[in-house]
Design a protein around this motif. Structure first.
Motif, short mmCIF file in Angstrom:
data_model
loop_
_atom_site.label_atom_id
_atom_site.label_comp_id
_atom_site.label_asym_id
_atom_site.label_seq_id
_atom_site.Cartn_x
_atom_site.Cartn_y
_atom_site.Cartn_z
N ASP A 72 0.75 -1.00 -0.12
CA ASP A 72 0.01 0.31 -0.07
C ASP A 72 1.39 1.43 0.19
O ASP A 72 0.54 2.44 -0.90
CB ASP A 72 -1.19 -0.12 1.46
N ASP A 75 2.57 1.48 -3.65
CA ASP A 75 1.46 1.99 -4.59
C ASP A 75 1.03 3.31 -4.41
O ASP A 75 1.08 4.18 -5.25
CB ASP A 75 -0.31 1.28 -4.24
N GLN A 76 0.64 4.14 -2.68
CA GLN A 76 0.71 5.59 -2.61
C GLN A 76 2.04 6.47 -3.25
O GLN A 76 1.24 7.47 -3.66
CB GLN A 76 -0.02 5.41 -1.66
#
Length: 370
Positions: A72, A75-76
């Motif tokens: 996560d 991806d951010q």
């Protein structure tokens, strides 16, 4: 007002300072706090985040991904870098920086998922960053170095001498441009060492092997003083490469630098969670150092290296348990606390006695080399 431009600038500066503190100390709480500050500033609906702020937010997310391996966070980070690149003029410092960071993130996603498209995209994106950056600048040199790292990794996977040659050219050019006193020079030198070692493995070049050793040693020593997390990376790569060649005294030297850096970082951590992230690395490095020393016929040194990792693990356990012991006194049972302290003291005494008596003599059978 909460949304005033001055407040936004102050928050961004605070986040940047926290990120710098993390790089200097390895204390992960600084990184977590920087991310939360950036999240507040970037996520405000009343203002449009600047490309610089998006870029810096992505950098902190990428740094945390490297420690926790959270997809996560990765991806951010990619999302922030792409947004920064879109929001900045094509020929600008921030556009080049965002493009370079996007290449770094794509490379890490390739490392995580193993998709060749990410590797090719990382190389293409890094090349775009080099073209966009101002010639003869530190930024230009760093982007060259990152392009070199991507080329080196593709060259290793494909056994491509052409990619490895190109990687070394980019990294040598970068190392020549960056001042030796800077932290960036340590990072570039570490990447150059990796590429030289990879080409030495592929071609058998003694000259490349010698240059790789010196580059690893220089980056590890400099990292101990100014960039301990990079010192750990350099030491681990160097030690693994030396062990593959069965050059065990060299591997032991490399892992020793890594242990020193890990001990320094562990000492700076303020919370138990953050200590535990480094303890995993300590344990692995101490085992590698012990194996290399044993294979180099230094059994006493091997025992000591192993105990260094165990000592840090034990120190954290005792620190945790001591907090519970203090609760016993508050509950009216100080006698149990005294018994615990006596048992710990006796355990330490017996452990030292056992270790002194069990150190094998040099030259004993160590089993097959791995």
């Amino acid at each position: 007002a909460d949304s005033s431009p001055d407040r936004e600038v102050c928050l961004s500066n605070l986040a940047a300072c926290l990120q710098e503190l993390y790089e200097q100390t390895g204390e992960l709480s600084f990184l977590d706090e920087a991310i939360e500050v950036f999240r507040v500033t970037v996520g405000r609906s009343a203002t449009v985040a600047s490309p610089e702020r998006l870029q810096n937010f992505g950098v902190t997310l990428l740094a945390r991904f490297k420690r926790y391996q959270s997809a996560d966070d990765l991806d951010q980070a990619i999302t922030q870098f792409r947004a920064a690149a879109r929001a900045s003029p094509p020929i600008s410092v921030i556009h080049a920086a965002a493009t370079n960071s996007l290449g770094n993130a794509l490379f890490l996603r390739f490392d995580l998922l193993g998709q060749d498209a990410d590797m090719d995209a990382a190389i293409s994106t890094h090349a775009d960053a080099v073209r966009s950056a101002r010639e003869n600048s530190v930024d230009h040199a760093m982007y060259q170095a990152n392009l070199g790292v991507s080329l080196m990794n593709r060259g290793q996977r494909a056994h491509s001498a052409q990619d490895l040659d190109a990687a070394i050219r980019e990294q040598e050019s970068a190392a020549a441009e960056i001042p030796q006193a800077s932290q960036e020079h340590i990072r570039v030198l570490a990447g150059l060492a990796d590429s030289l070692a990879a080409r030495a493995t592929l071609t058998g070049s003694a000259a490349d092997a010698g240059r790789a050793r010196e580059a690893y040693r220089t980056s590890a020593l400099a990292g101990l003083e100014r960039l301990p997390e990079q010192a750990i990376g350099s030491a681990g790569s160097w030690g693994a490469w030396a062990a593959e060649r069965q050059s065990f005294p060299e591997a032991a030297e490399a892992f020793e630098y890594g242990l020193q850096a890990l001990e320094r970082l562990f000492a700076t951590q303020l919370t138990r969670l953050h200590k535990e992230t480094w303890l995993r690395d300590v344990q692995g490095m101490s085992v590698q150092a012990a194996y290399a020393l044993a294979m180099a016929d230094d059994a006493r040194g091997a025992s000591q290296a192993f105990e260094r990792g165990r000592a840090l693990l034990l120190s954290e356990v005792l620190q945790r348990d001591r907090a519970n012991v203090e609760q016993l006194a508050k509950a009216g049972r100080p006698d149990l606390g005294d018994r615990y302290e006596a048992a710990v003291s006796r355990w330490n005494q017996l452990s030292r006695t056992r270790d002194d008596a069990s150190v094998p003599e040099p030259g004993m059978d160590r089993g097959p080399a791995r």
